[in-house]
Design a protein around this motif. Structure first.
Motif, mmCIF file in Angstrom:
data_model
loop_
_atom_site.group_PDB
_atom_site.id
_atom_site.type_symbol
_atom_site.label_atom_id
_atom_site.label_comp_id
_atom_site.label_asym_id
_atom_site.label_seq_id
_atom_site.Cartn_x
_atom_site.Cartn_y
_atom_site.Cartn_z
ATOM 1 N N MET A 229 50.952 35.859 52.727
ATOM 2 C CA MET A 229 51.824 36.407 51.702
ATOM 3 C C MET A 229 51.115 36.331 50.354
ATOM 4 O O MET A 229 50.392 35.368 50.080
ATOM 5 N N TRP A 230 51.328 37.357 49.559
ATOM 6 C CA TRP A 230 50.757 37.411 48.218
ATOM 7 C C TRP A 230 51.892 37.421 47.192
ATOM 8 O O TRP A 230 52.927 38.055 47.406
ATOM 9 N N VAL A 231 51.656 36.761 46.069
ATOM 10 C CA VAL A 231 52.623 36.711 44.971
ATOM 11 C C VAL A 231 51.944 37.093 43.666
ATOM 12 O O VAL A 231 50.874 36.559 43.336
ATOM 13 N N GLN A 232 52.555 38.036 42.955
ATOM 14 C CA GLN A 232 52.256 38.211 41.544
ATOM 15 C C GLN A 232 53.311 37.417 40.786
ATOM 16 O O GLN A 232 54.504 37.681 40.902
ATOM 17 N N HIS A 233 52.844 36.430 40.074
ATOM 18 C CA HIS A 233 53.684 35.436 39.405
ATOM 19 C C HIS A 233 53.546 35.629 37.901
ATOM 20 O O HIS A 233 52.584 36.229 37.415
ATOM 21 N N HIS A 234 54.486 35.113 37.156
ATOM 22 C CA HIS A 234 54.381 35.176 35.699
ATOM 23 C C HIS A 234 53.119 34.473 35.213
ATOM 24 O O HIS A 234 52.570 34.847 34.170
ATOM 25 N N ASN A 235 52.671 33.478 35.938
ATOM 26 C CA ASN A 235 51.484 32.730 35.514
ATOM 27 C C ASN A 235 50.256 33.026 36.338
ATOM 28 O O ASN A 235 49.304 32.253 36.314
ATOM 29 N N GLY A 236 50.238 34.117 37.101
ATOM 30 C CA GLY A 236 49.024 34.456 37.806
ATOM 31 C C GLY A 236 49.262 34.991 39.203
ATOM 32 O O GLY A 236 50.354 35.443 39.550
ATOM 33 N N ILE A 237 48.218 34.916 40.013
ATOM 34 C CA ILE A 237 48.235 35.423 41.374
ATOM 35 C C ILE A 237 48.144 34.239 42.326
ATOM 36 O O ILE A 237 47.320 33.340 42.144
ATOM 37 N N PHE A 238 48.995 34.252 43.355
ATOM 38 C CA PHE A 238 49.011 33.174 44.341
ATOM 39 C C PHE A 238 49.014 33.780 45.739
ATOM 40 O O PHE A 238 49.574 34.858 45.964
ATOM 41 N N VAL A 239 48.386 33.064 46.689
ATOM 42 C CA VAL A 239 48.306 33.547 48.062
ATOM 43 C C VAL A 239 48.650 32.411 49.013
ATOM 44 O O VAL A 239 48.318 31.248 48.768
ATOM 45 N N SER A 240 49.356 32.760 50.081
ATOM 46 C CA SER A 240 49.760 31.780 51.095
ATOM 47 C C SER A 240 49.252 32.223 52.455
ATOM 48 O O SER A 240 49.240 33.416 52.772
ATOM 49 N N SER A 241 48.869 31.250 53.268
ATOM 50 C CA SER A 241 48.439 31.521 54.641
ATOM 51 C C SER A 241 49.353 30.866 55.662
ATOM 52 O O SER A 241 49.028 30.841 56.851
ATOM 53 N N ASP A 242 50.505 30.362 55.214
ATOM 54 C CA ASP A 242 51.426 29.703 56.140
ATOM 55 C C ASP A 242 52.871 30.176 55.926
ATOM 56 O O ASP A 242 53.814 29.391 55.986
ATOM 57 N N GLY A 243 53.017 31.475 55.660
ATOM 58 C CA GLY A 243 54.359 32.035 55.523
ATOM 59 C C GLY A 243 55.097 31.627 54.274
ATOM 60 O O GLY A 243 56.331 31.654 54.254
ATOM 61 N N GLY A 244 54.377 31.273 53.221
ATOM 62 C CA GLY A 244 55.008 30.955 51.952
ATOM 63 C C GLY A 244 55.350 29.493 51.754
ATOM 64 O O GLY A 244 55.935 29.132 50.734
ATOM 65 N N ARG A 245 55.003 28.663 52.717
ATOM 66 C CA ARG A 245 55.296 27.229 52.532
ATOM 67 C C ARG A 245 54.448 26.659 51.401
ATOM 68 O O ARG A 245 54.943 25.883 50.587
ATOM 69 N N ARG A 246 53.183 27.045 51.370
ATOM 70 C CA ARG A 246 52.289 26.570 50.316
ATOM 71 C C ARG A 246 51.423 27.719 49.829
ATOM 72 O O ARG A 246 50.960 28.538 50.628
ATOM 73 N N SER A 248 48.128 28.989 47.108
ATOM 74 C CA SER A 248 46.944 28.635 46.326
ATOM 75 C C SER A 248 46.794 29.633 45.192
ATOM 76 O O SER A 248 47.064 30.830 45.358
ATOM 77 N N GLU A 249 46.366 29.154 44.055
ATOM 78 C CA GLU A 249 46.243 30.013 42.886
ATOM 79 C C GLU A 249 44.891 30.711 42.854
ATOM 80 O O GLU A 249 43.856 30.116 43.135
ATOM 81 N N ILE A 250 44.908 32.003 42.505
ATOM 82 C CA ILE A 250 43.694 32.781 42.245
ATOM 83 C C ILE A 250 43.495 32.774 40.733
ATOM 84 O O ILE A 250 44.294 33.357 39.988
ATOM 85 N N GLU A 251 42.453 32.122 40.271
ATOM 86 C CA GLU A 251 42.326 31.885 38.839
ATOM 87 C C GLU A 251 41.657 33.016 38.080
ATOM 88 O O GLU A 251 41.850 33.155 36.870
ATOM 89 N N LYS A 252 40.845 33.839 38.756
ATOM 90 C CA LYS A 252 40.171 34.946 38.080
ATOM 91 C C LYS A 252 40.349 36.212 38.899
ATOM 92 O O LYS A 252 40.128 36.206 40.107
ATOM 93 N N ALA A 253 40.720 37.300 38.198
ATOM 94 C CA ALA A 253 40.959 38.567 38.900
ATOM 95 C C ALA A 253 40.813 39.719 37.922
ATOM 96 O O ALA A 253 41.795 40.315 37.484
ATOM 97 N N GLY A 254 39.581 40.038 37.527
ATOM 98 C CA GLY A 254 39.380 41.132 36.590
ATOM 99 C C GLY A 254 39.859 40.768 35.204
ATOM 100 O O GLY A 254 39.752 39.610 34.775
ATOM 101 N N PRO A 255 40.432 41.731 34.469
ATOM 102 C CA PRO A 255 40.779 41.452 33.068
ATOM 103 C C PRO A 255 41.932 40.481 32.889
ATOM 104 O O PRO A 255 42.074 39.882 31.821
ATOM 105 N N SER A 256 42.787 40.306 33.896
ATOM 106 C CA SER A 256 43.938 39.425 33.739
ATOM 107 C C SER A 256 44.543 39.128 35.106
ATOM 108 O O SER A 256 44.445 39.937 36.031
ATOM 109 N N THR A 257 45.172 37.959 35.220
ATOM 110 C CA THR A 257 45.937 37.660 36.434
ATOM 111 C C THR A 257 47.433 37.881 36.228
ATOM 112 O O THR A 257 48.222 37.664 37.141
ATOM 113 N N PHE A 258 47.826 38.345 35.045
ATOM 114 C CA PHE A 258 49.239 38.619 34.766
ATOM 115 C C PHE A 258 49.585 40.047 35.142
ATOM 116 O O PHE A 258 48.797 40.975 34.956
ATOM 117 N N GLY A 259 50.783 40.242 35.643
ATOM 118 C CA GLY A 259 51.277 41.575 35.961
ATOM 119 C C GLY A 259 52.608 41.452 36.674
ATOM 120 O O GLY A 259 53.203 40.370 36.748
#
Length: 367
Positions: A229-246, A248-259
């Motif tokens: 699962m992927w999340v666009q969050h107010h504070n960045g981009i996060f990805v889960s590999s266990d159905g959203g239980r946990r 991990s933050e993606i800290e760099k993604a082009g010009p911004s991680t906000f959207g």
């Protein structure tokens, strides 16, 4: 590949079709009306459109394949119990009424007629008869933590993302702004708060990682690998590999991680797309350049996709429902608050502008 795009705008629902080698606006429904969301049910071809008439309230319409729209039931809250009072984050009474339809999703392939609907102020509704009637999912509405949800981009809490697990229709995940990620594995009888690992930098440090306080802008699930699962969050981009239980933050993604928007490839769980902006006070593209970012390796690296997109004085904001990917994972489309609509046929490498004079675009969906 899908040859039809539904574009929900401030002044109508536009149908865009591919004819020959290009895309064109083929039809408009509800011209002049505020269409907040539209969806085609892939199981039977029915289309649904949600309208916000302001003073006259929210309405829901449906159309059979090849037919016109007719009004159907609107998700309606029960009467608030006498003497019961809930206050929002500003201390104002929280309404028990449908302020906006903010999510529509079909049930599983084994559930013909089942639809899910998310609303402001944070209610989840279910229909088992193609939207002829709706029931509030009381197990979530009555959950003691629900009253701690708060408004994010809207003044009221909003349930905007609904993901039905393709392996098990009774497993449904939802996301709330602001209230985090929740999941049921029994068709909505019980709910569990998930989302460990997300971070809210707007909260006090001791509360920054509290799952309930996460302002999730959009949640998507890979069809072929639903644990991703992927999340666009107010504070960045996060990805889960266990159905959203946990997550991990993606800290760099082009010009911004906000959207606000995110799309994930239906077969490749490591491939996802985002539309970055400057966060908080400005909420415009970085440096006036409209770009889409894409990762093909689970967030370790990102391509910044610009071909065909305006690269000077572009102030297009793309809302959470305004980026779409077709069922094949090849064609993308997105619309903006300045009335722009772009389509790519090669996973975002090149973009074509279909129109830059539409009303403000709220949602884009293939189908």
């Amino acid at each position: 590949m899908n040859d039809v795009i539904l574009v929900s705008t401030r002044k109508g629902l536009f149908t865009v079709t591919r004819n020959g080698g290009g895309w064109e606006i083929a039809d408009v429904a509800f011209l002049g009306d505020n269409v907040t969301l539209a969806m085609t049910d892939p199981r039977d071809g029915r289309r649904y459109a949600a309208l916000d008439h302001g003073h006259f309230g929210v309405k829901l319409h449906a159309a059979l394949p090849g037919g016109g729209y007719t009004e159907i039931a609107t998700p309606t809250y029960p009467e608030k119990p006498e003497g019961h009072e809930e206050l929002d984050m500003w201390g104002r009474p929280l309404p028990w009424s449908t302020v906006r339809i903010w999510a529509l999703a079909p049930g599983g392939a084994d559930e013909p007629g089942t639809l899910w609907c998310g609303t402001l102020p944070g209610g989840l509704f279910k229909s088992t008869d193609h939207g002829a009637s709706w029931s509030l999912v009381r197990s979530l509405w009555d959950h003691p933590l629900r009253q701690k949800w708060m408004g994010g981009g809207a003044d009221l809490p909003g349930l905007h993302s609904i993901c039905v697990d393709p392996r098990n229709s009774r497993h449904v995940s939802i996301a709330v702004s602001t209230g985090g990620v929740w999941a049921t594995e029994d068709g909505g009888d019980t709910w569990t708060l998930r989302g460990e690992g997300m971070r809210a930098e707007y909260a006090p440090p001791e509360q920054a990682h509290e799952p309930l306080g996460q302002d999730v802008h959009c949640l998507v699930q890979c069809r072929a690998a639903p644990e991703r699962m992927w999340v666009q969050h107010h504070n960045g981009i996060f990805v889960s590999s266990d159905g959203g239980r946990r997550f991990s933050e993606i800290e760099k993604a082009g010009p911004s991680t906000f959207g606000f928007a995110v799309a994930v490839h239906p077969q490749e769980p490591d491939t996802a797309w985002f539309v970055p902006e400057i966060k908080d006070e400005k909420r415009i593209p970085c440096d006036g350049r409209l770009v889409v970012t894409r990762t093909r390796d689970g967030g370790r690296s990102f391509d910044v996709l610009t071909e065909g997109l305006p690269q000077q004085h572009a102030y297009d904001v793309v809302y959470r429902h305004a980026l779409a990917l077709d069922d094949a994972g090849e064609r993308l489309a997105f619309g903006s608050t300045t009335g722009g609509l772009w389509v790519s046929e090669d996973q975002g490498d090149r973009w074509t502008c279909v129109s830059h004079t539409l009303p403000p675009v709220y949602a884009v969906r293939f189908g």
